[in-house]
Design a protein around this motif. Structure first.
Motif, PDB file in Angstrom:
ATOM      1  N   MET A  17      35.468  46.717  36.422  1.00  0.00           N
ATOM      2  CA  MET A  17      34.120  46.786  35.841  1.00  0.00           C
ATOM      3  C   MET A  17      33.343  47.535  36.491  1.00  0.00           C
ATOM      4  O   MET A  17      32.760  48.701  35.851  1.00  0.00           O
ATOM      5  CB  MET A  17      33.456  45.235  36.218  1.00  0.00           C
ATOM      6  N   SER A  18      33.224  47.947  37.807  1.00  0.00           N
ATOM      7  CA  SER A  18      32.594  48.894  38.623  1.00  0.00           C
ATOM      8  C   SER A  18      33.081  50.210  38.306  1.00  0.00           C
ATOM      9  O   SER A  18      32.369  51.145  38.132  1.00  0.00           O
ATOM     10  CB  SER A  18      32.459  48.460  40.077  1.00  0.00           C
ATOM     11  N   LEU A  19      34.225  50.421  38.247  1.00  0.00           N
ATOM     12  CA  LEU A  19      34.781  51.759  37.667  1.00  0.00           C
ATOM     13  C   LEU A  19      34.560  52.091  36.164  1.00  0.00           C
ATOM     14  O   LEU A  19      34.222  53.168  36.194  1.00  0.00           O
ATOM     15  CB  LEU A  19      36.320  51.816  37.788  1.00  0.00           C
ATOM     16  N   GLY A  20      34.712  51.110  35.471  1.00  0.00           N
ATOM     17  CA  GLY A  20      34.122  51.553  34.105  1.00  0.00           C
ATOM     18  C   GLY A  20      32.608  51.921  33.949  1.00  0.00           C
ATOM     19  O   GLY A  20      32.300  52.639  33.360  1.00  0.00           O
ATOM     20  N   GLN A  21      31.817  51.067  34.862  1.00  0.00           N
ATOM     21  CA  GLN A  21      30.433  51.420  34.565  1.00  0.00           C
ATOM     22  C   GLN A  21      30.228  52.799  35.513  1.00  0.00           C
ATOM     23  O   GLN A  21      29.339  53.448  35.167  1.00  0.00           O
ATOM     24  CB  GLN A  21      29.545  50.289  35.449  1.00  0.00           C
ATOM     25  N   SER A  22      30.894  53.080  36.384  1.00  0.00           N
ATOM     26  CA  SER A  22      30.724  54.426  37.427  1.00  0.00           C
ATOM     27  C   SER A  22      31.175  55.373  36.159  1.00  0.00           C
ATOM     28  O   SER A  22      30.440  56.636  36.207  1.00  0.00           O
ATOM     29  CB  SER A  22      31.717  54.448  38.216  1.00  0.00           C
ATOM     30  N   LEU A  52      45.119  41.360  35.534  1.00  0.00           N
ATOM     31  CA  LEU A  52      44.751  42.006  34.350  1.00  0.00           C
ATOM     32  C   LEU A  52      45.408  41.312  32.810  1.00  0.00           C
ATOM     33  O   LEU A  52      44.993  41.363  32.003  1.00  0.00           O
ATOM     34  CB  LEU A  52      45.378  43.358  34.399  1.00  0.00           C
ATOM     35  N   ILE A  53      46.520  40.461  33.212  1.00  0.00           N
ATOM     36  CA  ILE A  53      46.958  39.720  32.018  1.00  0.00           C
ATOM     37  C   ILE A  53      45.892  38.931  31.368  1.00  0.00           C
ATOM     38  O   ILE A  53      45.003  38.273  32.033  1.00  0.00           O
ATOM     39  CB  ILE A  53      48.093  38.794  32.868  1.00  0.00           C
ATOM     40  N   GLY A  54      45.804  39.006  30.003  1.00  0.00           N
ATOM     41  CA  GLY A  54      45.046  38.140  29.069  1.00  0.00           C
ATOM     42  C   GLY A  54      44.187  39.369  28.400  1.00  0.00           C
ATOM     43  O   GLY A  54      44.643  40.411  28.186  1.00  0.00           O
ATOM     44  N   GLN A  55      42.825  38.531  27.995  1.00  0.00           N
ATOM     45  CA  GLN A  55      41.943  39.403  27.246  1.00  0.00           C
ATOM     46  C   GLN A  55      41.376  40.487  27.947  1.00  0.00           C
ATOM     47  O   GLN A  55      40.826  40.051  29.099  1.00  0.00           O
ATOM     48  CB  GLN A  55      41.397  38.661  26.062  1.00  0.00           C
ATOM     49  N   ASP A  56      41.117  41.913  27.491  1.00  0.00           N
ATOM     50  CA  ASP A  56      40.178  42.753  28.216  1.00  0.00           C
ATOM     51  C   ASP A  56      38.868  42.153  27.829  1.00  0.00           C
ATOM     52  O   ASP A  56      38.396  41.843  27.049  1.00  0.00           O
ATOM     53  CB  ASP A  56      40.465  43.955  27.643  1.00  0.00           C
ATOM     54  N   PRO A  57      37.879  41.819  29.212  1.00  0.00           N
ATOM     55  CA  PRO A  57      36.643  41.481  28.953  1.00  0.00           C
ATOM     56  C   PRO A  57      35.679  41.938  28.182  1.00  0.00           C
ATOM     57  O   PRO A  57      34.745  41.627  27.678  1.00  0.00           O
ATOM     58  CB  PRO A  57      36.243  41.445  30.488  1.00  0.00           C
ATOM     59  N   LEU A  58      35.689  43.415  27.900  1.00  0.00           N
ATOM     60  CA  LEU A  58      34.954  44.110  27.198  1.00  0.00           C
ATOM     61  C   LEU A  58      35.397  44.529  25.580  1.00  0.00           C
ATOM     62  O   LEU A  58      34.518  44.355  24.619  1.00  0.00           O
ATOM     63  CB  LEU A  58      34.792  45.464  27.656  1.00  0.00           C
ATOM     64  N   THR A  59      36.863  44.722  25.552  1.00  0.00           N
ATOM     65  CA  THR A  59      37.185  45.077  23.959  1.00  0.00           C
ATOM     66  C   THR A  59      37.861  43.840  23.479  1.00  0.00           C
ATOM     67  O   THR A  59      37.901  43.820  22.220  1.00  0.00           O
ATOM     68  CB  THR A  59      38.268  46.072  23.858  1.00  0.00           C
ATOM     69  N   GLY A  60      38.371  42.784  24.479  1.00  0.00           N
ATOM     70  CA  GLY A  60      38.850  41.619  23.778  1.00  0.00           C
ATOM     71  C   GLY A  60      40.581  42.136  23.386  1.00  0.00           C
ATOM     72  O   GLY A  60      41.302  41.047  22.885  1.00  0.00           O
ATOM     73  N   ALA A  61      41.090  43.353  23.839  1.00  0.00           N
ATOM     74  CA  ALA A  61      42.246  43.631  23.451  1.00  0.00           C
ATOM     75  C   ALA A  61      43.185  42.659  24.588  1.00  0.00           C
ATOM     76  O   ALA A  61      42.882  42.615  25.493  1.00  0.00           O
ATOM     77  CB  ALA A  61      42.569  45.122  23.905  1.00  0.00           C
ATOM     78  N   ALA A  62      44.145  42.257  23.805  1.00  0.00           N
ATOM     79  CA  ALA A  62      45.245  41.374  24.696  1.00  0.00           C
ATOM     80  C   ALA A  62      45.989  42.400  25.402  1.00  0.00           C
ATOM     81  O   ALA A  62      46.408  43.548  25.090  1.00  0.00           O
ATOM     82  CB  ALA A  62      46.307  40.642  23.821  1.00  0.00           C
ATOM     83  N   ARG A  63      46.151  42.117  26.881  1.00  0.00           N
ATOM     84  CA  ARG A  63      46.811  43.186  27.756  1.00  0.00           C
ATOM     85  C   ARG A  63      47.930  42.398  28.550  1.00  0.00           C
ATOM     86  O   ARG A  63      47.740  41.308  29.072  1.00  0.00           O
ATOM     87  CB  ARG A  63      45.863  43.687  28.768  1.00  0.00           C
ATOM     88  N   GLU A  65      29.480  52.896  44.656  1.00  0.00           N
ATOM     89  CA  GLU A  65      29.417  52.396  45.941  1.00  0.00           C
ATOM     90  C   GLU A  65      30.484  51.298  45.766  1.00  0.00           C
ATOM     91  O   GLU A  65      31.137  50.986  46.973  1.00  0.00           O
ATOM     92  CB  GLU A  65      28.265  52.116  46.277  1.00  0.00           C
ATOM     93  N   TYR A  66      30.152  50.174  44.848  1.00  0.00           N
ATOM     94  CA  TYR A  66      31.030  48.940  44.838  1.00  0.00           C
ATOM     95  C   TYR A  66      32.479  49.328  44.846  1.00  0.00           C
ATOM     96  O   TYR A  66      33.345  48.741  45.434  1.00  0.00           O
ATOM     97  CB  TYR A  66      30.355  48.012  43.956  1.00  0.00           C
ATOM     98  N   PHE A  67      32.690  50.307  43.686  1.00  0.00           N
ATOM     99  CA  PHE A  67      34.207  50.487  43.503  1.00  0.00           C
ATOM    100  C   PHE A  67      34.746  51.035  44.895  1.00  0.00           C
ATOM    101  O   PHE A  67      35.892  50.800  45.267  1.00  0.00           O
ATOM    102  CB  PHE A  67      34.354  51.520  42.365  1.00  0.00           C
ATOM    103  N   ALA A  68      34.172  52.225  45.515  1.00  0.00           N
ATOM    104  CA  ALA A  68      34.715  52.685  46.556  1.00  0.00           C
ATOM    105  C   ALA A  68      34.573  51.777  47.555  1.00  0.00           C
ATOM    106  O   ALA A  68      35.675  51.725  48.529  1.00  0.00           O
ATOM    107  CB  ALA A  68      33.744  54.075  47.170  1.00  0.00           C
ATOM    108  N   LEU A  69      33.630  50.951  47.816  1.00  0.00           N
ATOM    109  CA  LEU A  69      33.702  49.744  49.120  1.00  0.00           C
ATOM    110  C   LEU A  69      35.042  48.953  48.872  1.00  0.00           C
ATOM    111  O   LEU A  69      35.672  48.673  49.791  1.00  0.00           O
ATOM    112  CB  LEU A  69      32.576  49.070  48.975  1.00  0.00           C
ATOM    113  N   MET A  70      35.234  48.463  47.673  1.00  0.00           N
ATOM    114  CA  MET A  70      36.365  47.637  47.208  1.00  0.00           C
ATOM    115  C   MET A  70      37.772  48.201  47.500  1.00  0.00           C
ATOM    116  O   MET A  70      38.586  47.770  47.999  1.00  0.00           O
ATOM    117  CB  MET A  70      36.278  46.888  45.928  1.00  0.00           C
TER     118      MET A  70
END
Lengths: 501, 154
Positions: A447-452, A182-193, A147-152
């Protein structure tokens, strides 16, 4: 968590402490100043000051930030009425009749009625916020990540579709904003993007540098190239007559309704509602021919709508955590900076905080009318500060605000880069609002799409099969389809509507 | 680029290349632990979106045959003012660490106001002194923020 007087009284108790009254007053003063001065709007004003408020407790800091926002709505009318320079797009309708009144020697009553209308609409809007926000927060408790992803997603599509004829440019602006964050580290995997091997980019790009650059620096560039000139008007007596007030009462109430209810929708900024309110007032008037020639209702209506919309923006911000305008996006960023997650849980987990902010807004509205009515002459004089002094002052505060994010020159370089990008976007007719909103909500969306997807074992159908998210996605696609249809029908080049921050 | 059509064709082409570049950069992101949403997903979608919209904008503008609004560029003097103003901000940022906030602020404000209004150098110097003092008293002393002090105050 429905509305209770107990919570509201507790909010007043907190808002009425000496410290919070002081910061509300500082916010109201700065907000009025930000509204009065051309070249700086509430979004850049809040963004510049946000990093500097880390020395304050969160409640005081957000009370001050909110006061800057609604204070700017009061101040915006001064330049429009006195010197015919609408500091923001939302002040354009005010300038139409306000400046005519000023030329007739009635600048004082025009400024006073603008302040009174702002007060009435601001206060009525606050009553709406007090009752609506907890009600909607109750609904929002049932929201999950889909719902949050869809609302945003819906909020972003609405903001884009309201960018005038510039649908493609609106999408590009949003996509660039999302990419930047999105520039920077991925918050979950730490991969540089998207860091391209630059270690400095690993820490990411702070949204404050982006917003200050897009709004403040680009505005300075636009103003230095054109060299603003100002024509001073005589203010005269500032008191409106009782007849003036009686004549405007209907306009104030109608514009409050229009501003508040339209302001609940993402993308409907004061620059939209002020035009709607002005137009409605002209239509309901028995003497529409007076409009454009100094009709006092032509000042009361847009000023009322302006303030009601700004107050209404707090409803989706507090209940869903969704910003409806760039200034709201900056406030959302401010709340997150203090570790507060706006949304339904804010009312549950931090009731003292959220009710103190709402209570402080009632107090702030009273402060603003006291600050605006007798000091109207002073504000009018301030708005004619020559830009060769004002411009470097805006840059000074912008550099200070941006530098103090991490005390690294890097953030100022980013600000400067986005200043140039913002300048070119203005020249080429790209809307700035989608970029700002996208920069702030990007991480929440991902984050909300990932959780969905985690909930549905990777199927995006979850966004369409759950009833609430399904409705939001349908509305988003309708909004996209409407935008595409308008594009096909329109044979004009892509130009964004002028937008307020 | 004097007209919006020309600017949109050039801008569309630039954005299409930018989109391709983002797609390429996204394909180089390390995947690491398997997740429902890959770290490549958003950058790839956005890269494609920017590419597609860039192409769309360029094509739409190329085919456009109506009245083409001009772009309000500044005159030559206006351009010089914008470029020098940006250079002064860059110099302000570059000098912040070696000279400290108060001195860099004084130099920036004085130079900037003096440049924008050459006949008011007195005002420029006084304004520079006031802003320099404000930066020191309010932001360094009162708010105790960790701005560089420079050799004058260390």
């Amino acid at each position: 968590m429905s509305f209770s007087f107990e919570h509201l009284f507790r909010g007043f108790e907190i808002a009425l402490t000496f410290q919070n009254i002081f910061w509300a007053m500082v916010g109201c003063f700065i907000g009025t100043l930000v509204g009065v001065l051309p070249g700086i709007g509430p979004a850049s004003g809040i963004a510049i000051l946000l990093p500097l408020t880390t020395v304050l407790p969160p409640t005081s800091a957000i009370i001050m930030m909110a006061a800057i926002y609604y204070g700017a709505m009061y101040g915006g009318s001064t330049t429009a009425i006195v010197v015919n320079i609408p500091g923001e797009a939302s002040s354009v309708p005010t300038a139409i009749d306000g400046y005519e009144m000023a030329k007739q020697g009635k600048a004082g009553p025009a400024l006073a009625i603008a302040a009174i209308s702002s007060f009435v609409a601001g206060t009525l809007g606050l009553v709406g916020l007090t009752f609506f926000a907890p009600l909607l927060a109750d609904v929002a408790v049932a929201f999950g990540p889909p719902e949050y992803f869809a609302l945003m997603f819906m909020a972003l599509t609405l903001v884009i579709s309201l960018s005038g004829r510039a649908l493609l440019k609106g999408v590009i602006s949003m996509a660039l904003g999302l990419t930047t964050s999105l520039i920077g580290q991925d918050p979950l995997t730490g991969a540089a993007r998207l860091t391209f091997g630059f270690p400095k980019l690993l820490a990411g790009i702070d949204f404050i540098s982006v917003i200050v650059g897009l709004f403040a620096i680009s505005e300075v560039m636009v103003n230095v190239e054109s060299r603003i000139t100002a024509i001073s008007q005589k203010i005269g007596s500032w008191m409106p007559t009782w007849a003036d007030i009686r004549q405007c009462t209907g306009a104030m109430i109608r514009s409050t309704g229009i501003g508040f209810f339209l302001g609940l929708l993402p993308g409907v900024t004061p620059s939209v509602t002020t035009f709607v309110a002005y137009d409605v007032e002209k239509r309901v008037s028995k003497t529409p021919e007076r409009f454009g020639k100094g009709a006092i209702e032509g000042v009361a209506a847009p000023e009322g709508a302006n303030n009601a919309t700004s107050t209404a923006g707090f409803v989706p911000l507090f209940s869903f955590g969704i910003p409806t305008a760039p200034s709201m996006a900056v406030l959302l960023g401010g709340l997150m900076m203090y570790g507060l997650q706006p949304g339904p849980m804010l009312f549950k987990e931090n009731p003292d905080f959220v009710w103190a902010i709402i209570a402080s807004m009632y107090i702030g509205n009273v402060m603003l009318i006291v600050l605006n009515l007798p000091l109207v002459g002073m504000w009018a004089r301030i708005c004619v500060i020559p830009f060769y002094i004002l411009g470097p002052m805006i840059v000074f505060f912008s550099v200070l605000g941006t530098y103090s994010i991490r005390f690294q020159p890097f953030d100022v370089w980013v600000m400067l880069l986005f200043g140039v990008i913002g300048y070119l976007m203005r020249k080429f007719g790209y809307p700035i609002a989608p970029m700002v909103l996208a920069t702030v909500i990007s991480q929440m969306m991902e984050m909300s799409l990932g959780q969905s997807l985690l909930m549905s074992q990777g199927s995006v159908l979850i966004l369409f099969t759950r009833p609430i998210s399904g409705v939001f996605m349908a509305l988003a696609f309708i909004s996209i389809a409407r935008g595409i249809w308008l594009q096909i029908r329109s044979h004009a080049p892509e130009v964004a509507v002028e937008e307020a921050d | 680029m004097k007209t919006l059509r020309q600017a949109d064709i050039a801008g569309g082409c630039f954005l299409a290349f930018l989109g391709l570049f983002i797609l390429y950069a996204a394909s180089n992101i390390r995947l690491g632990v398997e997740r429902a949403l890959s770290p490549r997903f958003f950058p790839s979608v956005l890269g494609f979106l920017i590419f597609a919209c860039g192409v769309g904008l360029a094509v739409k503008s190329w085919r456009f045959r109506g009245e083409d609004p001009g772009i309000h560029w500044p005159d030559r003097q206006g351009f010089v003012i914008v470029v020098v103003s940006l250079l002064l901000i860059a110099a302000y940022n570059a000098l912040m660490k070696p000279l400290g906030l108060p001195l860099a602020t004084f130099l920036y404000a004085a130079a900037s106001i003096g440049f924008l209004k050459p006949e008011r150098w007195g005002v420029a110097i006084v304004s520079g002194l006031v802003l320099g003092a404000v930066s020191y008293v309010v932001f360094i002393r009162l708010l105790d923020l960790s701005f560089p002090m420079g050799f004058l105050f260390e």
